[in-house]
Scaffold this active site. Structure first.
Site, PDB file in Angstrom:
ATOM      1  N   CYS A  84       0.843  -1.198   0.000  1.00 15.46           N
ATOM      2  CA  CYS A  84       0.000   0.000   0.000  1.00 15.46           C
ATOM      3  C   CYS A  84       0.873   1.241   0.000  1.00 15.46           C
ATOM      4  CB  CYS A  84      -0.911   0.010   1.224  1.00 15.46           C
ATOM      5  SG  CYS A  84      -1.911   1.506   1.353  1.00 15.46           S
ATOM      6  N   CYS A  90      -2.013   7.332   6.153  1.00 15.14           N
ATOM      7  CA  CYS A  90      -3.437   7.410   6.499  1.00 15.14           C
ATOM      8  C   CYS A  90      -3.703   6.901   7.907  1.00 15.14           C
ATOM      9  CB  CYS A  90      -4.287   6.647   5.492  1.00 15.14           C
ATOM     10  SG  CYS A  90      -4.320   4.859   5.747  1.00 15.14           S
ATOM     11  N   CYS A  93      -3.525   1.059   8.818  1.00 13.80           N
ATOM     12  CA  CYS A  93      -3.006  -0.312   8.916  1.00 13.80           C
ATOM     13  C   CYS A  93      -1.663  -0.316   9.645  1.00 13.80           C
ATOM     14  CB  CYS A  93      -2.849  -0.928   7.530  1.00 13.80           C
ATOM     15  SG  CYS A  93      -4.408  -1.125   6.631  1.00 13.80           S
ATOM     16  N   CYS A 168      -8.251   0.751  -1.535  1.00 19.12           N
ATOM     17  CA  CYS A 168      -7.749   0.471  -0.189  1.00 19.12           C
ATOM     18  C   CYS A 168      -7.815  -1.027   0.057  1.00 19.12           C
ATOM     19  CB  CYS A 168      -8.577   1.228   0.845  1.00 19.12           C
ATOM     20  SG  CYS A 168      -8.135   0.855   2.553  1.00 19.12           S
ATOM     21  N   GLN A 292     -21.786  -3.419  12.675  1.00 15.81           N
ATOM     22  CA  GLN A 292     -20.369  -3.746  12.618  1.00 15.81           C
ATOM     23  C   GLN A 292     -19.843  -3.667  11.189  1.00 15.81           C
ATOM     24  OE1 GLN A 292     -18.309  -4.160  15.017  1.00 15.81           O
ATOM     25  NE2 GLN A 292     -19.424  -4.844  16.821  1.00 15.81           N
ATOM     26  N   TYR A 321     -26.273  -1.348  26.894  1.00 13.89           N
ATOM     27  CA  TYR A 321     -25.632  -0.665  25.758  1.00 13.89           C
ATOM     28  C   TYR A 321     -26.041  -1.374  24.457  1.00 13.89           C
ATOM     29  CZ  TYR A 321     -22.447   0.510  29.673  1.00 13.89           C
ATOM     30  OH  TYR A 321     -21.910   0.872  30.873  1.00 13.89           O
ATOM     31  N   ASP A 390     -21.899  -4.351  26.229  1.00 16.82           N
ATOM     32  CA  ASP A 390     -21.013  -4.000  25.126  1.00 16.82           C
ATOM     33  C   ASP A 390     -20.768  -2.499  25.170  1.00 16.82           C
ATOM     34  OD1 ASP A 390     -19.572  -3.797  22.811  1.00 16.82           O
ATOM     35  OD2 ASP A 390     -21.198  -4.373  21.463  1.00 16.82           O
ATOM     36  N   CYS A 417     -14.258  -3.548  23.218  1.00 20.66           N
ATOM     37  CA  CYS A 417     -13.465  -3.067  22.093  1.00 20.66           C
ATOM     38  C   CYS A 417     -12.183  -2.405  22.584  1.00 20.66           C
ATOM     39  CB  CYS A 417     -14.275  -2.105  21.220  1.00 20.66           C
ATOM     40  SG  CYS A 417     -14.946  -0.686  22.107  1.00 20.66           S
TER      41      CYS A 417
END
Length: 467
Positions: A84, A90, A93, A168, A292, A321, A390, A417
């Protein structure tokens, strides 16, 4: 505990706000992308120290054979760039220099380092097949380069400069192609992109949402003004190039902050939303709905959460949540009854609609703070067997965790998360009479440094609540 689907300003702490309100001008607002001009932490950043991502992958590779250090360092810079050209610019990644197996090891290490003192850390759940092009929500910012040429792309990491991006490696390829077509049509329709410096121009962003399991595609054209000359002809031209598009929506955003979506919508073609299926349920996805971005991994995450809940068909479950009710509706198939709690009215409205569409009759949704709801349950002596939670990246509040302990469910399934706040909240719950039993890392965002996890906590038999 009034059940409601009323309308009020979006709560930034809700799950719906995490998805819709977190649109911040960057193409991908979920973990791994820079959030330009925002005072909040970037979604891809962990609450752990900044050096943790680097130490994680180094630890994961520590047992690998070591060659010439200078040669390896040079190779580590060249290899990602070969994949990439935007790597390191950006911010999307961070792990592009690792093989997929190495990054899975790094992410498991990140969870293990935090959680092994609490419970067993199970094998990480990664993508079984191709870990590329998994993002089914793609957004591009439109603007001008230094030569005043119209461009689209992402904001360069830690700046508000647009980095032109045509394709991308982690975005859905069809979405990238549609964005390219929109860009190519601008000149023939004499549409000007928005110039932040002058405040002139029409097109600000393009958002694409694609349903993984139904292949429906929504295009959202975000404009600075409701006046969109030749919009019917523009949509027809776009659909001629991409007949797979199922709906086109105009969103009007005349704000001066960095949020992508405004509050006004006009359906230009189609029904104004798409529908996807997940774990046997159908979900309506509106332009700003929480859903998601990696549905394949989301299905694995939710299936693991339901497995850990160990439902027999008799339990009373609280889905805290709950957002648009995704996990709660899946749990309702195996539970006696489910109460979904969410503070954001838009999310509650979508949740109620999703339940009706799937004919799920043993679930009710409440527009309320989750902690207050559980406190009310405790005051009414309402038994709760399982709590599914969550929370956002900041984790839960002590008020909510105190309410969980007070109501005393047998099991708590925590979908996280952010492993750092997961560990913090587990420590707090352990002081309240719970014990973490196991945690499963889940790779929702390959090639980024982010990792999710689902953790089971059980109530100790002789637990005492600490007031």
């Amino acid at each position: 505990m009034k059940e409601t689907t009323g309308w009020k300003k979006e709560n930034p702490g809700s799950k719906k706000a995490r998805e819709a309100g977190a649109f911040s001008g960057n193409r991908n607002s979920a973990p791994g992308r820079n959030v330009a001009k925002s005072k909040a932490p970037a979604a891809g950043k962990s609450a752990a120290p900044a050096k943790s991502a680097a130490t994680d992958w180094r630890a994961a590779k520590s047992k690998a054979p070591v060659g010439n250090a200078a040669a390896k360092q040079k190779l580590s810079r060249q290899a990602p760039a070969a994949k990439c050209p935007h790597f390191g610019k950006c911010g999307g990644c961070q792990y592009l220099h690792l093989s997929y197996e190495e990054q899975l090891a790094a992410k498991k290490h990140q969870v293990k380092e935090l959680m092994e003192k609490h419970c067993k850390v199970r094998p990480i759940i990664g993508m079984d097949e191709n870990p590329w092009h998994y993002r089914h929500k793609v957004q591009a910012v439109f603007g001008l380069d230094r030569k005043k040429q119209q461009i689209s792309g992402v904001y360069e990491e830690k700046t508000h400069r647009i980095l032109p991006v045509e394709t991308c490696l982690i975005e859905d390829q069809k979405a990238d192609a549609i964005i390219a077509t929109v860009r190519s049509l601008l000149k023939s329709f004499k549409i000007k992109v928005y110039d932040e410096d002058t405040g002139y121009g029409l097109l600000r962003y393009v958002l694409i949402r694609k349903a993984e399991f139904t292949d429906e595609i929504m295009v959202v054209l975000v404009t600075a003004s409701p006046v969109f000359p030749s919009k019917r002809n523009f949509v027809e031209a776009l659909r001629r190039e991409h007949p797979e598009i199922t709906t086109v929506v105009q969103n009007v955003n005349d704000r001066t902050d960095s949020l992508v979506l405004g509050s006004k919508y006009q359906v230009l073609w189609g029904k104004g939303y798409i529908v996807d299926r997940l774990c046997g349920c159908s979900f309506k996805i509106s332009p700003g709905s929480f859903y998601q971005v990696n549905p394949i991994q989301a299905q694995k995450l939710y299936e693991k959460a339901i497995e850990l809940a160990d439902l027999t068909g008799k339990e009373t479950v609280v889905d805290a949540y709950c957002g648009t009710g995704t996990i709660g509706m899946i749990a309702a198939k195996k539970a006696g009854k489910v109460f979904g709690v969410e503070s954001n009215p838009d999310a509650v409205r979508d949740a109620v609609g999703n339940a009706k569409a799937n004919d799920v009759k043993n679930i009710r949704f409440y527009r309320e703070d989750a902690g207050h709801f559980l406190q009310s349950c405790a005051a009414d002596n309402m038994p709760v067997d399982v709590v599914l939670m969550d929370p956002p990246r900041a984790g839960s509040s002590e008020e909510f965790l105190d309410a969980v302990a007070k109501i005393g469910p047998k099991r708590v399934v925590y979908v996280s998360c952010n492993p750092t706040t997961l560990e913090r909240d587990c420590t707090y719950l352990e002081k309240q009479g719970y014990r973490a039993k196991e945690v499963w890392p889940v790779d929702m965002f390959p090639w980024s440094g982010a990792v999710e996890a689902v953790c089971l906590l059980e109530k100790n038999k002789k637990a005492r609540i600490h007031e």
